[in-house]
Design a protein around this motif. Structure first.
Motif: not given
Length: 156
Positions: A34-53
């Motif tokens: 099951i898809i539990a969430g998404i990864c979001v990149n907020s910029g070139l130098l920012q690390k990816s953040r994860q958001y639950p479903k």
């Protein structure tokens, strides 16, 4: 039904403030398929953040809306058993040990998060002559490592 390619790169908007917080870069899968969430990149130098479903308000044609207040729960291996691996172009094996191809796309139901099918490629020339393959998971269980993905599937 949606595909990952349809939502990859979409802007992610915070529902309460209407601010863009990044773009969708990846899906997070649980081991029960099951898809539990998404990864979001907020910029070139920012690390990816994860958001639950649970924090995803909606997935539209033009953006993904999230409620950041609901995203405070961090994903952990212990509480969700999640797999946050980049799956694009991973080798896909059947449970009986045969290579099925490389993962090209994932078809899923955005309301429930269940995976409906995987789209596989065997390379550019094979895609031209034979087309890409679609396989449906027989069981929702998937096994993912750094190198590969193992799926029980129904032949179409």
């Amino acid at each position: 039904m949606r595909t990952f390619k349809q939502i990859k790169g979409l802007p992610v908007i915070e529902y309460q403030s209407a601010k863009q917080i990044g773009r969708v870069t990846d899906l997070i899968f649980s081991q029960n398929g099951i898809i539990a969430g998404i990864c979001v990149n907020s910029g070139l130098l920012q690390k990816s953040r994860q958001y639950p479903k649970s924090s995803i308000v909606s997935i539209g044609q033009d953006c993904v809306m999230v409620d950041c207040a609901k995203s405070r729960d961090k994903f952990t291996q212990q509480n969700l058993g999640f797999l946050s691996n980049h799956l694009y172009h991973k080798t896909v094996f059947s449970s009986n040990g045969n290579i099925l191809g490389l993962l090209e796309d994932v078809y899923f139901c955005e309301q429930v998060g269940t995976i409906l099918a995987y789209e596989l490629t065997e390379g550019f020339f094979a895609d031209l002559t034979e087309g890409k393959k679609q396989i449906s998971p027989q069981t929702p269980q998937i096994k993912v490592s750094k190198e590969a993905l193992v799926v029980d599937f129904m032949q179409e």
